[in-house]
Design a protein around this motif. Sequence first.
Motif, PDB file in Angstrom:
ATOM      1  N   PHE A   1       0.842  -1.207   0.000  1.00 15.53           N
ATOM      2  CA  PHE A   1       0.000   0.000   0.000  1.00 15.53           C
ATOM      3  C   PHE A   1       0.879   1.260   0.000  1.00 15.53           C
ATOM      4  N   HIS A   2       1.927   1.246   0.831  1.00 12.74           N
ATOM      5  CA  HIS A   2       2.794   2.436   0.894  1.00 12.74           C
ATOM      6  C   HIS A   2       3.547   2.637  -0.435  1.00 12.74           C
ATOM      7  N   ALA A   3       3.932   1.524  -1.060  1.00 13.69           N
ATOM      8  CA  ALA A   3       4.639   1.635  -2.345  1.00 13.69           C
ATOM      9  C   ALA A   3       3.695   2.215  -3.404  1.00 13.69           C
TER      10      ALA A   3
ATOM     11  N   GLN B   1       0.816   8.618  -5.915  1.00 14.20           N
ATOM     12  CA  GLN B   1       0.438   9.927  -5.372  1.00 14.20           C
ATOM     13  C   GLN B   1       1.603  10.900  -5.242  1.00 14.20           C
ATOM     14  N   VAL B   2       2.819  10.370  -5.123  1.00 19.12           N
ATOM     15  CA  VAL B   2       3.961  11.284  -4.928  1.00 19.12           C
ATOM     16  C   VAL B   2       4.771  11.380  -6.222  1.00 19.12           C
ATOM     17  N   SER B   3       5.415  10.268  -6.611  1.00 18.42           N
ATOM     18  CA  SER B   3       6.196  10.313  -7.858  1.00 18.42           C
ATOM     19  C   SER B   3       5.287  10.506  -9.066  1.00 18.42           C
TER      20      SER B   3
ATOM     21  N   VAL C   1       4.769   6.262   8.241  1.00 23.75           N
ATOM     22  CA  VAL C   1       5.585   5.364   7.401  1.00 23.75           C
ATOM     23  C   VAL C   1       6.097   6.162   6.198  1.00 23.75           C
ATOM     24  N   MET C   2       5.196   6.946   5.603  1.00 22.68           N
ATOM     25  CA  MET C   2       5.601   7.766   4.450  1.00 22.68           C
ATOM     26  C   MET C   2       6.672   8.776   4.863  1.00 22.68           C
ATOM     27  N   THR C   3       6.537   9.297   6.088  1.00 24.53           N
ATOM     28  CA  THR C   3       7.532  10.247   6.588  1.00 24.53           C
ATOM     29  C   THR C   3       8.896   9.564   6.707  1.00 24.53           C
TER      30      THR C   3
ATOM     31  N   VAL D   1      10.063   6.956   5.156  1.00 27.77           N
ATOM     32  CA  VAL D   1      10.727   6.587   3.897  1.00 27.77           C
ATOM     33  C   VAL D   1      11.133   7.811   3.074  1.00 27.77           C
ATOM     34  N   SER D   2      10.474   8.966   3.317  1.00 21.38           N
ATOM     35  CA  SER D   2      10.726  10.068   2.392  1.00 21.38           C
ATOM     36  C   SER D   2      11.629  11.186   2.921  1.00 21.38           C
ATOM     37  N   ILE D   3      11.500  11.547   4.208  1.00 18.10           N
ATOM     38  CA  ILE D   3      12.150  12.802   4.625  1.00 18.10           C
ATOM     39  C   ILE D   3      13.658  12.648   4.861  1.00 18.10           C
TER      40      ILE D   3
ATOM     41  N   PHE E   1      18.892   2.983  -5.078  1.00 18.51           N
ATOM     42  CA  PHE E   1      17.447   2.901  -4.854  1.00 18.51           C
ATOM     43  C   PHE E   1      16.965   1.447  -4.890  1.00 18.51           C
ATOM     44  N   GLY E   2      17.852   0.497  -4.639  1.00 23.38           N
ATOM     45  CA  GLY E   2      17.476  -0.913  -4.698  1.00 23.38           C
ATOM     46  C   GLY E   2      17.332  -1.362  -6.140  1.00 23.38           C
ATOM     47  N   GLY E   3      16.419  -2.317  -6.365  1.00 26.20           N
ATOM     48  CA  GLY E   3      16.249  -2.814  -7.735  1.00 26.20           C
ATOM     49  C   GLY E   3      15.068  -3.761  -7.821  1.00 26.20           C
TER      50      GLY E   3
ATOM     51  N   ALA F   1      12.153  -1.760  -6.156  1.00 28.14           N
ATOM     52  CA  ALA F   1      12.995  -0.558  -6.288  1.00 28.14           C
ATOM     53  C   ALA F   1      12.204   0.648  -5.806  1.00 28.14           C
ATOM     54  N   CYS F   2      12.890   1.572  -5.159  1.00 25.03           N
ATOM     55  CA  CYS F   2      12.220   2.703  -4.492  1.00 25.03           C
ATOM     56  C   CYS F   2      11.226   3.429  -5.420  1.00 25.03           C
ATOM     57  N   PRO F   3       9.944   3.398  -5.070  1.00 28.23           N
ATOM     58  CA  PRO F   3       8.956   4.093  -5.914  1.00 28.23           C
ATOM     59  C   PRO F   3       8.962   5.609  -5.709  1.00 28.23           C
ATOM     60  N   GLY F   4       9.673   6.081  -4.667  1.00 28.80           N
ATOM     61  CA  GLY F   4       9.700   7.522  -4.392  1.00 28.80           C
ATOM     62  C   GLY F   4      10.902   8.207  -5.017  1.00 28.80           C
TER      63      GLY F   4
ATOM     64  N   PHE G   1      11.722   9.143  -8.003  1.00 29.89           N
ATOM     65  CA  PHE G   1      11.501  10.242  -8.974  1.00 29.89           C
ATOM     66  C   PHE G   1      11.252  11.539  -8.212  1.00 29.89           C
ATOM     67  N   PHE G   2      10.472  11.412  -7.143  1.00 31.31           N
ATOM     68  CA  PHE G   2      10.221  12.589  -6.313  1.00 31.31           C
ATOM     69  C   PHE G   2      11.521  13.019  -5.622  1.00 31.31           C
ATOM     70  N   ALA G   3      12.222  12.058  -5.024  1.00 32.23           N
ATOM     71  CA  ALA G   3      13.416  12.381  -4.232  1.00 32.23           C
ATOM     72  C   ALA G   3      14.470  13.093  -5.084  1.00 32.23           C
TER      73      ALA G   3
HETATM   74  C1  HEM Z   1      17.224   9.814  -1.921  1.00 34.73           C
HETATM   75  C2  HEM Z   1      16.146   9.368  -1.305  1.00 34.73           C
HETATM   76  C3  HEM Z   1      15.765   7.929  -1.219  1.00 34.73           C
HETATM   77  C4  HEM Z   1      16.554   6.807  -1.224  1.00 34.73           C
HETATM   78  C5  HEM Z   1      18.080   6.735  -1.317  1.00 34.73           C
HETATM   79  C6  HEM Z   1      15.671   5.665  -1.141  1.00 34.73           C
HETATM   80  C7  HEM Z   1      16.105   4.345  -1.151  1.00 34.73           C
HETATM   81  C8  HEM Z   1      15.266   3.256  -1.092  1.00 34.73           C
HETATM   82  C9  HEM Z   1      15.710   1.894  -1.121  1.00 34.73           C
HETATM   83  C10 HEM Z   1      17.161   1.435  -1.224  1.00 34.73           C
HETATM   84  C11 HEM Z   1      14.618   1.106  -1.048  1.00 34.73           C
HETATM   85  C12 HEM Z   1      14.585  -0.429  -1.046  1.00 34.73           C
HETATM   86  C13 HEM Z   1      14.449  -0.905  -2.458  1.00 34.73           C
HETATM   87  C14 HEM Z   1      14.494  -2.404  -2.622  1.00 34.73           C
HETATM   88  O1  HEM Z   1      14.018  -3.138  -1.753  1.00 34.73           O
HETATM   89  O2  HEM Z   1      14.996  -2.849  -3.664  1.00 34.73           O
HETATM   90  C15 HEM Z   1      13.467   1.969  -0.961  1.00 34.73           C
HETATM   91  C16 HEM Z   1      12.170   1.537  -0.861  1.00 34.73           C
HETATM   92  C17 HEM Z   1      11.085   2.362  -0.718  1.00 34.73           C
HETATM   93  N1  HEM Z   1      11.085   3.732  -0.795  1.00 34.73           N
HETATM   94 FE1  HEM Z   1      12.699   4.920  -1.046  1.00 34.73          FE
HETATM   95  N2  HEM Z   1      14.377   6.100  -1.084  1.00 34.73           N
HETATM   96  C18 HEM Z   1      14.380   7.469  -1.129  1.00 34.73           C
HETATM   97  C19 HEM Z   1      13.274   8.299  -1.124  1.00 34.73           C
HETATM   98  C20 HEM Z   1      11.968   7.885  -1.040  1.00 34.73           C
HETATM   99  C21 HEM Z   1      10.808   8.756  -1.058  1.00 34.73           C
HETATM  100  C22 HEM Z   1      10.845  10.267  -1.233  1.00 34.73           C
HETATM  101  C23 HEM Z   1       9.705   7.948  -0.904  1.00 34.73           C
HETATM  102  C24 HEM Z   1       8.245   8.319  -0.874  1.00 34.73           C
HETATM  103  C25 HEM Z   1       7.725   9.350  -1.439  1.00 34.73           C
HETATM  104  C26 HEM Z   1      10.170   6.579  -0.810  1.00 34.73           C
HETATM  105  C27 HEM Z   1       9.358   5.474  -0.673  1.00 34.73           C
HETATM  106  C28 HEM Z   1       9.791   4.171  -0.636  1.00 34.73           C
HETATM  107  C29 HEM Z   1       8.905   3.031  -0.451  1.00 34.73           C
HETATM  108  C30 HEM Z   1       7.392   3.077  -0.239  1.00 34.73           C
HETATM  109  C31 HEM Z   1       9.720   1.888  -0.505  1.00 34.73           C
HETATM  110  C32 HEM Z   1       9.276   0.436  -0.386  1.00 34.73           C
HETATM  111  C33 HEM Z   1       9.064  -0.135  -1.775  1.00 34.73           C
HETATM  112  C34 HEM Z   1       8.693  -1.603  -1.776  1.00 34.73           C
HETATM  113  O3  HEM Z   1       9.089  -2.326  -0.866  1.00 34.73           O
HETATM  114  O4  HEM Z   1       8.025  -2.038  -2.731  1.00 34.73           O
HETATM  115  N3  HEM Z   1      11.545   6.583  -0.903  1.00 34.73           N
HETATM  116  N4  HEM Z   1      13.874   3.277  -1.000  1.00 34.73           N
END
Ligand code: HEM
Length: 500
Positions: free
Chosen positions: A121-123, A129-131, A298-300, A302-304, A437-439, A443-446, A448-450
Motif C-alpha cells: 500500500f505504501h509503495a 500519489q507522490v512520484s 511510514v511515508m515520513t 521513507v521520504s524525509i 534505490f534498490g532494484g 525498487a524505491c517508488p519515491g 523520482f520525487f526524491a
Molecule cells: C534519496 C532518497 C531515497 C533513497 C536513497 C531511497 C532508497 C530506497 C531503497 C534502497 C529502497 C529499497 C528498495 C528495494 O528493496 O529494492 C526503498 C524503498 C522504498 N522507498 Fe525509497 N528512497 C528514497 C526516497 C523515497 C521517497 C521520497 C519515498 C516516498 C515518497 C520513498 C518510498 C519508498 C517506499 C514506499 C519503498 C518500499 C518499496 C517496496 O518495498 O516495494 N523513498 N527506498
Amino acid sequence: MIEFSAFQIFVIFMIILYIIRRPRIGKSEPPLVPYSIPILGHTYNYLFNTKKFFKECKEQYGGCFSIYVFGQVMTILSGDSLIEVFRNPDDFDLISAANEVLPLQHLLVYNGGTNRESVKFHAKTAREQVSGKLDLNIGIVQKYLLKGMEKWIGDCNDPKTIYNAWNMVNGIISLPIANILVGEEAASHEDLVKSFENLAFDLGPLLIIPPILSFIHPKLHEFVITLPMKFGWNPVSRHREVVMNRVKPVIEKRLKEKNVFGDNYKPYNDILEYYMNQPDFDHTKPNNLPYHVDNLFVMTFVSINTTSRAAVDALYDLAGRPEVLNELYEEALTIDKECNGLVTLTDVQKMVKLDSFVKESLRHAGNIINLAHYMISKSFTFSNGFTIPKGRKTILYFDDALKSKEYYGNDAEEFKPFQFVNANSPATKVDRSYIIFGGGKHACPGRFFAVNETKLFLHKFILKYKVSTKSGKIEEKLLIGPYTIPSRSGLVFENKVKNK
Ligand code: HEM
C-alpha cells in the motif's frame, strides 16, 4: 560443596556460548571466512576495518561469502548474486530485517508498523500519489523549498557557518513533503511540520545501539531495545498527538465541503485526501485516525530523512569543489532565465549537469554494505551454485557495485560529477551498478520525487548562495561501522548576489 567464583562462572558461560553459537555451515553454502577470535568472529573487522575487510574477503573468497558478526552468520552478496536478491522478492525479505533494527511494529502501534502486505500500500501511495503526480507536486515543492531556505539559511549577507547541516537541510526538505502529505492548511502549523521533520531523528538512538546481546541470541537485542516501549515509552506518541490535532479539523472541513458540493467537490492533491478516499477511512471510529496517522508516519520515514540525506551529501560535495559549483551555476542561470524563475517539471529535466552531479553524489553515499534481507524460503540456490538455508541474513555489498571498475572505469573511486551527462543514465534509473534505490519489483517508488526535490533544492540554492567548507577541503562523511552519516564539519554560506 563446590564453590564457583564469578570469573569461573563467566568462563563456563563463555564456553557454553561458544559451543551453542558456533556457526555451522553446510557443504554447498558460500564459504565462511575463517576467523581467529571465538564468539566475536569478524565483529571487530566489521566495525573498525570495514572497507578493507570486505575488499579482502571478496578478493580471497569471491563475490558471495559469509561472515560471523554479533553472533550471527551473514552472507555478503555482490555481482550476480546481489542482483538475484532483487529478482527474487518472494525469497528475500527486506522488511523483517529492517524491523529488527528499527522495531516499527512496537512504535507504530495503531497500524502495526510495516510488513510485506502493508508495504504494498505504501509503495502504491509513493508511486501513484507522490512520484506519479510530480508535475502537480513540483509547484508545491518549489514554493515551500524557497520558504524553507528563507527560514533555515536566511539572506546570509554576512557569511554564516553551519555545523549540523543535515539538521538544517532536513528542515528545508521536510516542509514541501509535509505539504504533500497533509495539504497546505494542516502544514501551515509549525508543530506538525516539526513532528514530521524530527520523527526519524528522534528514533536515531535506537539505530545506533550496538546489538551486543545478539552474541547470546539475535532476538535478545530486539527484546531489550523494545522493553521501554512495553512499559509505555514511545517516542512516536507525542508526534501522533500533534498530527492528529492538526489534521482532524481539516478532515472535518473537507467532509463538510463534500456534503455541500457533492459531485462538484474539488479534491485536494495530498496524501490525506488519498487516505480519506480509502474504504477503511472513518475518522469517527476509535483508532481509525491514529491508524491513518501511523500510515503517514511510514511515508515520513521513507521520504524525509532519505531525501534530506541525499541533499546534504550533495551540498557537502559541492562545497568542497568550487569549480563544480561554478559550472552548475551557469546551467542554473540559463534555465532560470528560460523559465523566469518558475520551474516546471520539464525545466528540472533540462538540468542535465545537475542530474549527473546528484547521481554521482548518490553513488558516493558511502555505505559499504546495505539492504539486509532475510531469506524466507526453504532454501535458495544462487546461479553460482551456492545454497543458503531459510532464515539466513544476506547483506548487499553496496560499495562493490557502486564503485565497480567494470562500470565506472579504473578511477571508479573518484568523484566524477559530469560523467553521466551524455550517458542516457538519469539519477532515477536503477541498474546493476547503480543500486542506491534498490532494484527489481521493490525498487524505491519515491525516487523520482526524491531526485527532483533534491535537484530543485540545489537549483534554487545555487542561484542564491555560495557554499564552501570552512576547512577549504573536501569533507569526508563519518563512517560508523559499515554505514555513513554526513560530515559535521562547518559549511560556510554567503549570499551570492551581495558577495559577487
Ligand atoms: C534519496 C532518497 C531515497 C533513497 C536513497 C531511497 C532508497 C530506497 C531503497 C534502497 C529502497 C529499497 C528498495 C528495494 O528493496 O529494492 C526503498 C524503498 C522504498 N522507498 Fe525509497 N528512497 C528514497 C526516497 C523515497 C521517497 C521520497 C519515498 C516516498 C515518497 C520513498 C518510498 C519508498 C517506499 C514506499 C519503498 C518500499 C518499496 C517496496 O518495498 O516495494 N523513498 N527506498
